[in-house]
Design an enzyme around this catalytic site. Structure first.
Site, PDB file in Angstrom:
ATOM      1  N   ARG A 111       2.201  -9.783  -0.596  1.00  0.00           N
ATOM      2  CA  ARG A 111       2.375  -8.689  -1.563  1.00  0.00           C
ATOM      3  C   ARG A 111       3.395  -7.660  -1.113  1.00  0.00           C
ATOM      4  NH1 ARG A 111      -3.499  -5.714  -1.324  1.00  0.00           N
ATOM      5  NH2 ARG A 111      -2.458  -3.871  -2.074  1.00  0.00           N
ATOM      6  N   GLU A 119     -11.109 -10.908  -4.595  1.00  0.00           N
ATOM      7  CA  GLU A 119      -9.702 -10.854  -4.190  1.00  0.00           C
ATOM      8  C   GLU A 119      -9.162 -12.207  -3.747  1.00  0.00           C
ATOM      9  OE1 GLU A 119      -8.740  -6.779  -2.515  1.00  0.00           O
ATOM     10  OE2 GLU A 119     -10.554  -7.234  -1.386  1.00  0.00           O
ATOM     11  N   CYS A 122      -9.378  -3.317 -10.490  1.00  0.00           N
ATOM     12  CA  CYS A 122      -8.865  -2.089  -9.864  1.00  0.00           C
ATOM     13  C   CYS A 122      -7.525  -2.287  -9.164  1.00  0.00           C
ATOM     14  CB  CYS A 122      -9.898  -1.521  -8.894  1.00  0.00           C
ATOM     15  SG  CYS A 122     -10.225  -2.591  -7.499  1.00  0.00           S
ATOM     16  N   ARG A 131     -15.571   2.156  -1.631  1.00  0.00           N
ATOM     17  CA  ARG A 131     -15.328   0.864  -0.990  1.00  0.00           C
ATOM     18  C   ARG A 131     -15.438   1.053   0.514  1.00  0.00           C
ATOM     19  NH1 ARG A 131      -9.735  -2.300  -1.785  1.00  0.00           N
ATOM     20  NH2 ARG A 131      -8.955  -0.747  -0.323  1.00  0.00           N
ATOM     21  N   ARG A 140     -10.552   4.152  -1.695  1.00  0.00           N
ATOM     22  CA  ARG A 140     -10.099   3.355  -0.549  1.00  0.00           C
ATOM     23  C   ARG A 140     -10.378   4.158   0.726  1.00  0.00           C
ATOM     24  NH1 ARG A 140      -5.572   1.920  -4.348  1.00  0.00           N
ATOM     25  NH2 ARG A 140      -5.319  -0.332  -4.274  1.00  0.00           N
ATOM     26  N   HIS A 195       0.811  -1.223   0.000  1.00  0.00           N
ATOM     27  CA  HIS A 195       0.000   0.000   0.000  1.00  0.00           C
ATOM     28  C   HIS A 195       0.841   1.268   0.000  1.00  0.00           C
ATOM     29  CE1 HIS A 195      -3.224  -2.848   0.934  1.00  0.00           C
ATOM     30  NE2 HIS A 195      -3.873  -2.027   0.141  1.00  0.00           N
ATOM     31  N   ASN A 216      -4.269  -7.126  -6.667  1.00  0.00           N
ATOM     32  CA  ASN A 216      -3.157  -7.126  -5.703  1.00  0.00           C
ATOM     33  C   ASN A 216      -3.346  -8.258  -4.694  1.00  0.00           C
ATOM     34  OD1 ASN A 216      -2.554  -4.700  -6.960  1.00  0.00           O
ATOM     35  ND2 ASN A 216      -3.569  -3.475  -5.400  1.00  0.00           N
ATOM     36  N   ASP A 217      -4.546  -8.301  -4.129  1.00  0.00           N
ATOM     37  CA  ASP A 217      -4.801  -9.360  -3.153  1.00  0.00           C
ATOM     38  C   ASP A 217      -5.054 -10.700  -3.834  1.00  0.00           C
ATOM     39  OD1 ASP A 217      -4.440  -8.391  -0.520  1.00  0.00           O
ATOM     40  OD2 ASP A 217      -6.164  -7.083  -0.814  1.00  0.00           O
TER      41      ASP A 217
HETATM   42  C1  PEP Z   1      -6.449  -5.107  -4.521  1.00  0.00           C
HETATM   43  O1  PEP Z   1      -6.277  -5.909  -3.611  1.00  0.00           O
HETATM   44  O2  PEP Z   1      -6.117  -5.316  -5.702  1.00  0.00           O
HETATM   45  C2  PEP Z   1      -7.061  -3.789  -4.239  1.00  0.00           C
HETATM   46  C3  PEP Z   1      -7.359  -2.941  -5.198  1.00  0.00           C
HETATM   47  O3  PEP Z   1      -7.259  -3.463  -2.927  1.00  0.00           O
HETATM   48  P1  PEP Z   1      -6.069  -2.968  -1.983  1.00  0.00           P
HETATM   49  O4  PEP Z   1      -4.844  -2.734  -2.823  1.00  0.00           O
HETATM   50  O5  PEP Z   1      -6.526  -1.740  -1.300  1.00  0.00           O
HETATM   51  O6  PEP Z   1      -5.899  -4.129  -1.037  1.00  0.00           O
HETATM   52 MG    MG Z   2      -7.259  -5.629  -1.718  1.00  0.00          MG
END
Ligand code: PEP
Ligand code: MG
Length: 564
Positions: free
Chosen positions: A463, A429, A500, A331, A295, A188, A452-453
């Site tokens: 990650r 996710e 996203c 979200r 977010r 993040h 990402n998740d």
């Molecule tokens: C993701 O997990 O891809 C996502 C967009 O949420 P975050 O990066 O806030 O976990």
């Molecule tokens: Mg996520």
């Protein structure tokens, strides 16, 4: 001299080194050896003096008697309370807990007592107490030693690590670049640095070079190198490279008002990811068709208490106002994992990424959750709102979330407050979410793939761990198959599918994602014009062909070759 790292936010930064050490260590829950008891007591006393002094200094910048001033006053009074000191000493000497564990327990107990009181002001104060406890725990480690006044205008920060909450405390206008020893591509902090347009290098082992504060540095966030005490020749070379990059970005501005549509006429809805109201107000310049991911948990990182329904309602309305009819995808708070929220109580977890996070946290903290949903429902009267739930895995979670939405609507009717229609979606996710899509989709208006998740949980690869970046990249045969499965299921249910995660911000992957059938991309605003240029100059027929080919490949190297 130069040291390499992983580029997570591109650009070239010229500046001077500043080391910071904000990161607090993990709490050690083992009992203390008797010989260490006196030392732990002293640590607590020193931390109390230190934090009280720090808070008193903070008050100098505030108007006496303002709400903020009085809240800090209340914190100082609590810190200097004799009963509190005695309680802390008891936990260390009698129960043999470390300074940090004692603070955690004593403050949690005090917060619980406040929360039992009927008075809503006191219930709010309970959160403040938890937050103060966390700051005192950090002070035990000396981590408040970070002195913002030490920052010059062109600082390049060097740090072991930065949590998203710590990032939020940095005055970004003074920062030219960020270099961290740890962190992964989709951590993040990386996402935030990119969105703020600050060049950043992660996984950079600068320690071996004994860099002094004030040493000249150039962060080359294109090739991924940090130059220490650069020679004139290197400086000139990088000045030139930087000027070229600025020119390239300038040229991209021609796409701001263009529709995001391929040469052969296939439209791709291009939205922006944001984490603050300020980000929302800037999307007009970024060329986005709206917000695909707000977010909202980042709204909580810098505040002493959670904004109430009215404050959140105003904030979402302000966002809608600056969007001027464009869609706002809110979200709900995605709390947990690496997103520690200083003003909230989060229990210690051995495996926070697999713990109470996202929708799980919300369902366990219904008052926090319903306050946000009520604010969103009310805001929906003032613009186009979509509500997105993070980390939904299974139907039971969605059913509970819908029950809460119904309850919130009922409350709003009783309170005679208006509310509007919202579209509802989930973040996909986890592999379980994909497998459960046939049951989830009939209840949803859209989904958004959180790559990402999804990468983290598909490949079992943290990650934020730089060691895994090379071998477990976001594009792998398994990930492509999962994305395709999700897209096919959505098409069968005629449900819109958005992506996203940071994958959508990587121009060279756009052809693959669009070719796989993704309808909407929600992108880090720093990459938006690059992504739009790729779509506008591309051809959908070729994108689908490339995606079909990608689905047949077995190796990551083959995929990289295809996409490069
Ligand atoms: C993701 O997990 O891809 C996502 C967009 O949420 P975050 O990066 O806030 O976990
Ligand atoms: Mg996520």
């Amino acid at each position: 001299m130069a040291v390499s790292g992983i580029v997570v936010s591109p650009g070239i930064a010229f500046g001077k080194a500043i080391h910071i050490n904000l990161h607090h260590s993990k709490v050690d829950y083992r009992l203390l050896p008797v010989a260490q008891i006196a030392q732990e007591c002293e640590k607590v006393s020193k931390a109390i003096i230190f934090l009280s002094q720090y808070l008193t200094d903070c008050q100098q910048h505030l108007t006496a008697d303002s709400e903020h001033f009085n809240l800090i006053d209340a914190d100082i009074m609590l810190l200097q309370d004799d009963d509190l000191a005695a309680e802390l000493e008891k936990y260390i000497t009698r129960f043999r807990f470390s300074a940090e564990v004692s603070i955690e327990r004593v403050f949690a107990q005090h917060a619980d007592e406040l929360a039992q009181l009927d008075d809503p002001y006191m219930a709010n104060r309970s959160n403040d107490v938890i937050c103060l406890g966390k700051r005192l725990m950090a002070a035990v480690n000396g981590t408040l030693l970070w002195d913002v006044s030490k920052l010059t205008e062109n600082a390049i920060l060097l740090a072991e690590d930065l949590t998203p909450a710590e990032f939020a405390t940095i005055p970004l206008n003074k920062i030219k670049g960020i270099v961290l020893k740890t962190g992964g591509l989709t951590s993040h902090t990386a996402i935030l640095a990119k969105a703020a347009g600050i060049p950043a290098l992660l996984s950079c082992q600068f320690d071996n070079f004994n860099i002094n504060d004030g040493s000249p540095l150039i962060l080359d966030g294109i090739s991924g190198e940090l130059h220490i005490n650069p020679t004139d020749a290197i400086s000139q070379q990088l000045q030139l490279k930087s000027a070229q990059e600025i020119q390239r970005r300038q040229a991209l501005k021609q796409y701001i008002d263009q529709d995001s549509i391929t040469q052969d006429g296939h439209p791709v809805c291009l939205l922006a990811n944001v984490s603050s109201l300020n980000d929302v107000s800037q999307i007009q310049d970024a060329g986005a068709a709206g917000i695909g991911l707000f977010r909202t948990e980042f709204l909580l990182m810098q505040v002493d208490s959670v904004p109430d329904e009215k404050q959140q309602f105003h904030l979402y309305c302000d966002a809608l106002h600056s969007l001027n009819g464009k869609v706002l995808t809110i979200r709900t708070f995605d709390i947990g994992a690496d997103k520690e929220i200083p003003c909230l109580s989060q229990d210690y977890e051995d495996n926070p990424a697999l713990g109470v996070r996202g929708i799980r946290y919300s369902l366990q903290h219904r008052s926090l959750f319903s306050t946000q949903i009520k604010a969103v429902l009310r805001a929906a009267n003032h613009g186009r709102v979509r509500l997105l739930f993070p980390m939904v895995n299974q139907i039971e979670e969605l059913e509970q979330a819908f029950e809460i939405i119904d309850w919130c609507k009922q409350q709003l009717i009783e309170e005679e407050k208006g509310f509007g229609e919202i579209n509802i979606g989930i973040m996909v996710e986890t592999p379980a979410a994909i497998l459960n899509l046939p049951h989830l989709l009939p209840q949803l208006d859209f989904i958004s793939i959180g790559s990402n998740d999804l990468t983290q949980y598909t490949l079992a690869a943290d990650r934020g761990n730089p060691e895994l970046v090379k071998d477990y990249p976001p594009v792998s045969p398994a990930m492509i198959k999962f994305i395709k499965m999700a897209v096919d299921e959505c098409k069968a249910h005629q449900t819109k599918v958005c992506l996203c995660g940071e994958l959508a911000s990587e121009p060279k992957l756009i052809s693959l994602l669009v070719g796989l059938g993704i309808d909407e991309l929600s992108v880090n605003s720093a990459s938006l014009l690059d992504v739009k240029a790729t779509i506008c100059n591309g051809n959908y027929a070729q994108f689908t062909q490339q995606a079909q080919q990608a689905l047949t490949l077995s190796h990551i190297d083959q995929l990289n070759e295809l996409l490069n």
